[in-house]
Design a protein around this motif. Structure first.
Motif: not given
Length: 223
Positions: A196-222
């Motif tokens: 969550s903290r990483l997304r707040a710094k890396v994703d949210r200010p830039f309008g495109r989410e690179l860090i994805q939640t894969v439901r039931g599995a984990g996380y993936r960076l696109d």
């Protein structure tokens, strides 16, 4: 071959150095861990033979520091610390082989020859990228769209892990083991909190989410 022997016991050091020189190798010997690290950092040797218990800096920390600096010279631990967990720890620290004292010189020589026959590791990338996100591992600097992002050490380690495995799902267990060195479920939401903290710094200010939640599995960076 040019071999760097880092061993503080004078009897063992003389035994090993003399034997290796008789086989035609060039041997540099140091007894202090910090001095050994400084010389190994010059990356002029073919193989390192390292004791674990050293003055100045222990062998594990020495090899870890080399690997962190992308110095990939093969390292053989030569030590009296010989438990299974100790061997695993040595290999995970970046060692290529592990020989327990007391030892036969013939086995040491054979192990050195075996290491020398292995293909040398390719130097790892020093800059990792995904879309407009860039991580400079040498300068410890992260930018996105040219804007520098200030990350705490654990956030940096988490992002590095995801970047190195770009496009692949990373489970909570994988992240706990690789980023926190935890091999059990601590019963906390430490992974979720840092994501969550990483997304707040890396994703949210830039309008495109690179860090994805894969439901039931984990996380993936696109990207």
């Amino acid at each position: 071959m040019r071999i760097l022997l880092i061993e503080d016991d004078p009897v063992t050091a003389a035994y090993v150095a003399n034997g290796l020189r008789e086989e035609g190798h060039v041997v540099d010997h140091l007894a202090d861990g910090r001095e050994g690290l400084a010389l190994a950092m010059e990356d002029r040797h073919d193989i390192l033979v390292v004791d674990r218990m050293l003055p100045g800096l222990d062998g594990l920390s020495l090899v870890r520091a080399l690997r962190a600096a992308r110095i990939l010279t093969p390292a053989l631990f030569l030590t009296a610390v010989g438990g299974i967990d100790d061997r695993i720890e040595g290999l995970k620290a970046g060692g290529d082989d592990y020989l327990v004292k007391p030892f036969a010189f013939g086995e040491l020589s054979a192990r050195i020859e075996a290491i020398a026959r292995r293909p040398r590791a390719v130097t790892e990338e020093t800059v990792l990228r995904a879309a407009d996100l860039e991580m400079d591992l040498v300068r410890r600097r992260v930018t996105r769209a040219g804007v520098e992002i200030d990350l705490l050490p654990r956030e940096f380690a988490l992002l590095e892990h995801l970047l190195r495995r770009k496009g692949r799902v990373q489970t909570r267990t994988m992240l706990l083991e690789s980023v926190w060195d935890i091999r059990f479920d601590p019963g906390t939401n430490v992974v979720e909190t840092h994501i969550s903290r990483l997304r707040a710094k890396v994703d949210r200010p830039f309008g495109r989410e690179l860090i994805q939640t894969v439901r039931g599995a984990g996380y993936r960076l696109d990207g």
